[in-house]
Enzyme design. Structure first.
Site, PDB file in Angstrom:
ATOM      1  N   GLU A  25       6.722 -18.360 -12.244  1.00 38.68           N
ATOM      2  CA  GLU A  25       6.028 -19.515 -12.793  1.00 38.68           C
ATOM      3  C   GLU A  25       6.459 -19.916 -14.198  1.00 38.68           C
ATOM      4  OE1 GLU A  25       3.550 -21.484 -11.290  1.00 38.68           O
ATOM      5  OE2 GLU A  25       4.238 -20.460  -9.487  1.00 38.68           O
ATOM      6  N   SER A  29     -45.520   5.047  25.156  1.00 39.69           N
ATOM      7  CA  SER A  29     -45.749   6.486  25.041  1.00 39.69           C
ATOM      8  C   SER A  29     -45.066   7.127  23.841  1.00 39.69           C
ATOM      9  CB  SER A  29     -45.281   7.190  26.320  1.00 39.69           C
ATOM     10  OG  SER A  29     -46.092   6.812  27.414  1.00 39.69           O
TER      11      SER A  29
END
Length: 842
Positions: A117, A503
């Site tokens: 860059e 149960s």
């Protein structure tokens, strides 16, 4: 003689020189005056132009954003959720970003971006004039070819644009960029500018900054990136979509190799390294979407997300960069998800094929229409990505032996008639051929089989369920699955579904009995039972119609899940005692004061009842389930810790033979630890000899638990534990309806529990359950609860508290029949008048 008038002479000649046809050059003095005037005009013009430019730049300067805000740079950072083993579980963010300070940034990454860059980054003062000129020359061709214009921007200029300006291509914006860049260079060091750039730059794949990109593309931290990987990241800023690693793979590879070449030219790497890096295939991948990293963790991650948002707010969740260490065990979570899915599919297949997802006409261009239909089904939550490896398919041809199917990627395959064997029709006993199940144009779900090119017909189960696993000693939730597919339904059945536990509630009734004078060998009558209720008679019946066991031990009653016996026991204890124990165990704080709650007619959630069962195996201590161990802010400071106990000696720098620190046990006592062990022993019997025997078939380690089934088979449960792991399973329709005759907890939920436990305990030593002090293990006859004789065959070791005596606690035995509303004669009378109703209730 004097001259005559009219003679030529000098006069005539001079007159002729001034005539119209003659020219005289300006004198030197005239030229000087002209030059002075011109210079003056140019000078004034220059001053005017300079003043105009100065005024323009001054006006631009007044409109410039405040670059000093960069000094307080606090970017939105991804919140990351980790498992108990440190692995990444989920991410929450608007933008994927992880801040990396300059001092922690690897030099290789820095140099890759500088080479790509801004080669002169460390030498220019914010603007590279040669670069600007070079870019403008290149723009001549860019204009001709209709490509994006180059700006010759330095890294400093990009920082100015990213943070303070827009990306519009206007001269005014560019001039502002130059001005801000110069100011930034004067206010910040080069390393500070590079830090801003590398943490803010967009690198595609919802990645902002190099640290996030390294994880998203390569699943690596920055310091582990290779040359070619760092070069690829540096190649992206020019055009993230242009260099997509999947859609534009070759272009991305070429750009990466160009960056590697620049790094070679700049002396960052040598020729051998460059050649090796350029020849390496591009390995970048696309990261999964934000949220859970794995389908099995989606429900858990969503609960964590809601807790963080509720505790700190949405902004902190999505932008705060929190590091959240959770309790989840990723391996157990995967096992839990697979176990639940497998057995939900197994149940669903027992109840047949419900037909295709949709129909369409198979034309020459069917792929386009099929893709549109798949998209619409996805939006309507008929199919989802987290169903993979299941995928939608279209039936193209059907014969008796097989069906040909096609996919939206032009692939094809077959479904053989053998893979349709699970599809049943009530009026047919013989195997079905493919034409009886599928038709051309059917849109279906399939999964590839072990045979290449062959597929299995699939359908999303209409039923659903949940599974939760908890550390019984701490309450840490190790796994949580709230349904078959989070993307199809976000409703978490482990946490949000409030259902009757059936149960599975009975152990709390028996615990109350053991705390109030009963022993596991106490005898209670299992026979038809009637008790007054609010507006009628309460008449519970046993699971198997008309089958009663007469006088039975408490152990036998819970192992066989005897309803009538449990209701009789609860009546003797008193409904107030049952409600009290339910509240002790944090099962519910709003139970109706009715005898029916002893058989699980109240309501609770899977996570609550699983935590309550944990109290049995941990010695009677209260357990509060939790998901988050610790939270740190973006700076690493701990802002939340679940365990608030002090440990002054836990931070010793060196080991000097000192004793291990002892942490205070801050848990509340719920029940007597001896009672807790008695319940563990009895629930272990449920698995060995009772309704939970399906678990014993697949788990060869000590394990205990209880089945649960509600009226009309609407809910199926199994909740249990090993010495150091508790787990619970719930299965049912979201809108309650019968699962089908015989689809009880032992058949529907127990196999899921067994599958999970068998994998979870695979590498765990099979240690027995811990026995607290004050417990005696006595050989007894399991049939009558009396001390075993030499000739007794059905002998077990029973757990008694010190001081318990045989027969002492048999409150509801033969001696009580005289005061029981159902004497021997009464039993026969009820059998004659109400046997049908009794047999239908349990």
């Amino acid at each position: 003689m004097p001259p005559r008038r009219g003679d030529g002479g000098d006069g005539g000649g001079n007159n002729g020189g001034r005539g119209a046809g003659s020219f005289k050059f300006p004198s030197a003095h005239a030229w000087l005056k002209f030059a002075s005037l011109s210079v003056g005009i140019l000078f004034v013009g220059a001053i005017a132009a300079g003043a105009t430019i100065a005024l323009y730049f001054n006006q631009l300067s007044e409109d410039l954003p405040d670059y000093e805000v960069l000094a307080d740079y606090q970017p939105p950072v991804t919140t990351r959720v980790y498992g108990g083993d440190g692995s990444l579980v989920a991410e929450f963010a608007r933008e994927r970003r992880i801040f990396m300070p300059d001092e922690a940034m690897p030099p290789l990454v820095k140099q890759a971006f500088i080479s790509a860059e801004d080669k002169k980054f460390y030498t220019h003062s914010g603007i590279d004039l040669k670069g600007i000129i070079r870019s403008q020359i290149s723009n001549i061709n860019n204009i001709r070819q209709g490509r994006r214009l180059e700006g010759g921007s330095t890294i400093t200029q990009q920082v100015a644009k990213i943070f303070l300006l827009s990306s519009e291509q206007k001269i005014e914006r560019k001039l502002k960029e130059w001005l801000i860049a110069r100011r930034i260079e004067r206010a910040f060091t080069k390393d500070q500018i590079l830090e801003l750039y590398l943490n803010e730059i967009y690198l595609g794949n919802r990645s902002y900054g190099v640290a996030a990109a390294a994880l998203n593309y390569f699943d690596k931290p920055l310091e582990q990136l290779t040359v070619e990987e760092a070069a690829y990241l540096a190649a992206i800023p020019k055009g993230p979509s242009n260099y997509h690693p999947v859609n534009n793979r070759q272009r991305a590879t070429d750009r990466r190799n160009w960056v590697i070449g620049r790094m070679l030219d700049d002396g960052i790497i040598d020729a051998t390294t460059a050649e090796e890096a350029q020849s390496t295939p591009l390995s970048a991948k696309i990261a999964p979407p934000l949220g859970a990293r794995d389908w099995a963790s989606e429900y858990f991650a969503e609960e964590v997300r809601k807790e963080i948002a509720g505790r700190y707010g949405v902004e902190a969740l999505y932008d705060g960069g929190l590091a959240v260490r959770t309790t989840i065990d990723p391996e157990l979570q995967k096992v839990a998800g697979e176990a639940l899915r497998k057995w939900l599919v197994e149940y669903d297949r027992r109840h047949g094929w419900r037909g295709p997802l949709g129909k369409m006409t198979v034309s020459d261009n069917w792929q386009t229409e099929f893709a549109a239909i798949v998209s619409s089904f996805s939006e309507a939550r008929k199919i989802a990505d987290d169903l993979a490896p299941w995928r939608p398919a279209l039936v193209l041809e059907v014969e008796a032996s097989a069906a040909k199917i096609g996919f939206d990627d032009d692939a094809s395959g077959i479904i053989s008639a053998d893979d349709l064997a699970w599809v049943k029709q009530s009026d047919k006993d013989t195997a079905l051929d493919a034409t009886e199940v599928l038709s051309v144009g059917d849109v279906i779900l399939v999964e590839e089989s072990e045979i290449e090119g062959s597929y299995i017909l699939r359908q999303v189960p209409a039923i659903n369920g949940g599974l939760v696993a908890v550390d019984p000693h701490t309450g840490r939730v190790l796994a949580m699955v709230g349904g078959f597919s989070f993307q199809l339904s976000e409703f978490n059945r482990a946490v949000q579904a409030v259902r009757q536990p059936g149960s599975t509630f009975k152990p709390f009734v028996y615990a109350a009995a053991l705390d109030n004078g009963y022993t596991p060998s106490s005898m209670v009558l299992d026979a038809p039972f009637v008790a007054p209720s609010i507006d009628s008679w309460y008449k519970p019946g046993n699971y198997i119609e008309g089958q009663y066991g007469g006088l039975s031990t408490l152990r036998r009653g819970i192992e066989k899940s005897r309803n009538a016996m449990t209701a009789r026991l609860a009546q003797d204890l008193g409904i107030g005692k049952i409600v009290e124990y339910a509240e002790r165990f944090s099962l519910s704080d709003n139970l109706p004061r009715e005898l029916a709650i002893s058989l699980g007619s109240g309501e609770t959630t899977l996570v609550k009842i699983t935590s309550a069962y944990s109290t049995f195996v941990n010695g009677g201590k209260q357990v509060q389930p939790f998901l988050i161990d610790r939270i740190q802010d973006r700076t690493g400071k701990t802002i939340y810790r679940h365990d608030q106990r002090d440990c002054p000696n836990c931070d010793a720098a060196d080991w000097t033979d000192q004793r291990e620190p002892v942490l205070r046990d801050s848990r509340d006592d719920v029940i007597d630890p001896r009672t807790a062990y008695q319940m563990v022993s009895m629930l272990e019997g449920v698995v060995r000899r009772g309704t939970g025997s399906a678990v014993r078939k697949v788990v060869d380690k000590p394990v205990a638990g209880k089945t649960g089934t509600t009226n009309d088979y609407k809910d199926a449960w199994f909740v249990g534990f090993a010495p150091d792991l508790a787990a619970g399973v719930f299965v049912g329709y979201d809108l309650p309806k019968s699962l089908g005759q015989g689809e009880a907890g032992g058949k529907v939920a127990a196999p899921i529990f067994g599958e999970f436990m068998s994998h979870a305990l695979e590498d765990v030593a099979g240690i027995p359950f811990r026995v607290p002090s004050g417990i005696r293990l006595v050989r007894i006859n399991a049939d009558n609860g009396r001390p075993a004789g030499p000739s007794d065959r059905n002998v077990i070791l029973e757990a008694f508290k010190s001081g318990d005596a045989f027969g002492k606690s048999a409150q509801i035995g033969e001696e009580d029949f005289a005061i029981d509303p159902l004497s021997s004669a009464g039993i026969e009378q009820v059998r004659e008048e109400e046997i049908d109703e009794l047999n239908g209730l349990y």
